[in-house]
Design a protein around this motif. Structure first.
Motif, PDB file in Angstrom:
ATOM      1  N   GLY A   8       0.720  -1.092   0.024  1.00 39.55           N
ATOM      2  CA  GLY A   8       0.008  -0.039   0.140  1.00 39.55           C
ATOM      3  C   GLY A   8       0.775   1.211  -0.122  1.00 39.55           C
ATOM      4  N   PRO A   9       0.239   2.310   0.013  1.00 43.79           N
ATOM      5  CA  PRO A   9       0.989   3.562   0.037  1.00 43.79           C
ATOM      6  C   PRO A   9       1.855   3.762   1.251  1.00 43.79           C
ATOM      7  CG  PRO A   9      -1.411   4.060  -0.033  1.00 43.79           C
ATOM      8  CD  PRO A   9      -1.129   2.535  -0.209  1.00 43.79           C
ATOM      9  N   VAL A  10       3.069   4.584   1.256  1.00 43.78           N
ATOM     10  CA  VAL A  10       3.755   4.864   2.247  1.00 43.78           C
ATOM     11  C   VAL A  10       3.877   6.238   2.348  1.00 43.78           C
ATOM     12  CG1 VAL A  10       5.991   4.568   3.349  1.00 43.78           C
ATOM     13  CG2 VAL A  10       4.658   2.736   2.112  1.00 43.78           C
ATOM     14  N   GLY A  11       3.996   6.789   3.498  1.00 44.09           N
ATOM     15  CA  GLY A  11       4.277   8.445   3.750  1.00 44.09           C
ATOM     16  C   GLY A  11       3.343   9.308   4.317  1.00 44.09           C
ATOM     17  N   THR A  12       3.481  10.554   4.311  1.00 48.87           N
ATOM     18  CA  THR A  12       2.324  11.494   4.802  1.00 48.87           C
ATOM     19  C   THR A  12       1.705  12.549   3.737  1.00 48.87           C
ATOM     20  OG1 THR A  12       4.034  13.030   5.412  1.00 48.87           O
ATOM     21  CG2 THR A  12       3.452  11.483   7.091  1.00 48.87           C
ATOM     22  N   GLY A  13       2.497  12.515   2.566  1.00 46.45           N
ATOM     23  CA  GLY A  13       1.897  13.289   1.593  1.00 46.45           C
ATOM     24  C   GLY A  13       0.468  13.109   0.813  1.00 46.45           C
ATOM     25  N   PRO A  14       0.018  14.252  -0.004  1.00 43.21           N
ATOM     26  CA  PRO A  14      -1.058  14.195  -0.518  1.00 43.21           C
ATOM     27  C   PRO A  14      -1.484  12.944  -1.333  1.00 43.21           C
ATOM     28  CG  PRO A  14      -0.075  16.308  -0.790  1.00 43.21           C
ATOM     29  CD  PRO A  14       0.936  15.507  -0.243  1.00 43.21           C
ATOM     30  N   ARG A 125      -0.080  20.638   5.542  1.00 42.76           N
ATOM     31  CA  ARG A 125       0.921  21.225   4.473  1.00 42.76           C
ATOM     32  C   ARG A 125       1.956  22.187   5.372  1.00 42.76           C
ATOM     33  NH1 ARG A 125      -3.424  20.462   1.056  1.00 42.76           N
ATOM     34  NH2 ARG A 125      -2.877  19.330  -0.730  1.00 42.76           N
ATOM     35  N   GLY A 126       2.137  22.021   6.611  1.00 42.88           N
ATOM     36  CA  GLY A 126       3.084  22.887   7.242  1.00 42.88           C
ATOM     37  C   GLY A 126       2.505  23.872   8.214  1.00 42.88           C
ATOM     38  N   LEU A 127       1.189  24.283   7.817  1.00 43.94           N
ATOM     39  CA  LEU A 127       0.320  25.187   8.825  1.00 43.94           C
ATOM     40  C   LEU A 127      -0.863  24.725   8.877  1.00 43.94           C
ATOM     41  CD1 LEU A 127       1.448  28.642   7.247  1.00 43.94           C
ATOM     42  CD2 LEU A 127       2.224  27.848   9.496  1.00 43.94           C
ATOM     43  N   LEU A 128      -1.430  24.940  10.163  1.00 43.85           N
ATOM     44  CA  LEU A 128      -2.832  24.150  10.209  1.00 43.85           C
ATOM     45  C   LEU A 128      -3.934  25.468   9.814  1.00 43.85           C
ATOM     46  CD1 LEU A 128      -2.329  22.680  14.034  1.00 43.85           C
ATOM     47  CD2 LEU A 128      -2.362  21.679  12.086  1.00 43.85           C
ATOM     48  N   ALA A 129      -3.683  25.350   8.755  1.00 47.44           N
ATOM     49  CA  ALA A 129      -4.712  26.435   8.029  1.00 47.44           C
ATOM     50  C   ALA A 129      -6.156  25.835   7.817  1.00 47.44           C
ATOM     51  CB  ALA A 129      -4.351  26.884   6.270  1.00 47.44           C
ATOM     52  N   ASP A 130      -6.995  26.694   7.909  1.00 47.00           N
ATOM     53  CA  ASP A 130      -8.466  26.473   7.963  1.00 47.00           C
ATOM     54  C   ASP A 130      -9.074  26.609   6.804  1.00 47.00           C
ATOM     55  OD1 ASP A 130      -8.502  29.231   8.067  1.00 47.00           O
ATOM     56  OD2 ASP A 130      -9.807  29.156   9.981  1.00 47.00           O
ATOM     57  N   ARG A 131      -8.512  27.132   5.701  1.00 47.45           N
ATOM     58  CA  ARG A 131      -9.205  27.314   4.697  1.00 47.45           C
ATOM     59  C   ARG A 131      -9.745  26.194   3.674  1.00 47.45           C
ATOM     60  NH1 ARG A 131      -3.855  28.207   3.398  1.00 47.45           N
ATOM     61  NH2 ARG A 131      -3.066  27.009   1.996  1.00 47.45           N
TER      62      ARG A 131
END
Length: 370
Positions: A8-14, A125-131
């Protein structure tokens, strides 16, 4: 051994998150296929020695004692039971933000919960952005303690979440209190790959989960238990009066009707003939700030010397003062400053840190009580 395992897929990316979301969507919809292997090393298939019947997903653990871990076979039913019970406890399905590796059970479950909610997760993606987060459904986040500590430096975005699950390692009481004071709803979770993730939240079992203590060790039962280890015939499961239990290696106690996990039994330090549970000492040291790890170092006088490893700047005098309320054996007799070594998300490699502490003290670095 040839197995019908598909890496299966590995990692944290999109890409990894999207790929796992698509695979789990098909599995939940009833599309049959080979077992899914969630492991950073695809060659883990060569370690499979046990049957895969009743197994839909194999997740590799990081290893609590030997650093290698096990391959845990889980059914889709068990995984979904865990995800469903989590949503029930939190107040209903919602949108998840993920920053955890999808090949570990916590990150995997964030994606599965998202599938069951029908709402793709947002990738951190680096910031807990809520947009990217919706405002018409509950918002959830899953973190390890180190991530929470860092995020609390700017706690504003954290208050946008209806609940933040924190697991993978013990959360210091001071950090939990700091989060509450900032208006952040933190829920501490206890569980493991063998229970399809967290199954006890804030000391209370999820729906369908049973907990008991046998000789001070935690045993768990419920619909989210794994099918079996698939890399060894030695299994941690037992049957008792028709109930299937997982016998963990964790020590626990009941405190005001809630389960308090004290750490692994094999982490207990025997110093001067007295047992020392590292978690108890680490909780006391948390008031000094930073992350602390307590490990044993071989010693002629004490058998095992209780050593505190922490951030730069903390002295042995401060360590002794912070632990003054503990028993004499529990109070560290040495302190070392060193970077922590991890073996998985939020999990400190205690064996490696004990070796570091021994080397530092042998080299004359750190402080030791005469």
């Amino acid at each position: 051994m040839t197995t019908p395992l598909t890496p299966g897929p590995v990692g944290t990316g999109p890409d990894a998150v999207a790929a796992l979301y698509a695979v789990l969507r098909r599995m939940v919809d009833g599309e049959a296929g080979p077992c899914l292997l969630m492991a950073a090393d695809p060659s883990a298939t060569t370690r499979v020695t046990e049957p895969l019947d009743g197994v839909d997903v194999v997740i590799a653990t990081s290893g609590s004692t030997d650093g290698r871990g096990h391959l845990v076979g889980l059914s889709l039913d068990a995984l979904m039971a865990s995800a469903t019970a989590t949503h029930e406890r939190l107040g209903g399905p919602g949108q998840w933000l993920t920053s955890l590796p999808v090949h570990h059970v916590a990150g995997f479950q964030v994606v599965l919960r998202s599938v069951l909610a029908g709402i793709p997760p947002v990738v951190h993606r680096g910031l807990l952005a809520d947009r990217e987060l919706r405002d018409d459904v509950p918002r959830y986040l899953s973190l390890v303690p180190t991530q929470l500590v860092r995020a609390l430096e700017e706690p504003g975005p954290l208050t946008h979440f209806d609940a933040i699950l924190v697991g993978g390692a013990a959360l210091a009481p001071e950090v939990a209190a700091r989060a509450r004071d900032a208006g952040v709803r933190v829920i501490t979770t206890y569980g493991m790959t063998e229970t399809a993730g967290g199954c006890v939240y804030d000391g209370e079992p999820l729906a369908g989960v049973r907990v008991r203590l046998v000789d001070g060790r935690v045993q768990l039962a419920g619909p989210m238990l794994a099918t079996r280890y698939v890399d060894t015939p030695d299994q941690p499961f037992l049957a008792d009066d028709g109930v299937r239990w997982l016998a963990t290696a964790d020590l626990g106690e009941w405190a005001d009707g809630r389960l308090r996990v004290l750490g692994r039994a094999d982490d207990v330090i025997v110093s001067g003939g007295a047992n020392v549970v590292p978690r108890v000492v680490e909780d006391a040291l948390a008031r000094l700030g930073g992350t602390w790890v307590v490990v044993p170092v071989p010693d002629v006088t004490w058998g095992q010397l209780v050593v505190a490893i922490g951030p730069a700047g903390a002295s042995l005098a401060e360590v002794r003062a912070a632990t003054a309320h503990l028993t004499p054996a529990e109070r560290p007799r040495a302190v070392v400053r060193a970077a922590l070594v991890h073996r998985g998300p939020g999990k400190v490699d205690r064996r490696a840190m004990a070796a570091v502490a021994a080397a530092e003290l042998a080299a004359g670095r750190g402080e030791r009580k005469p």
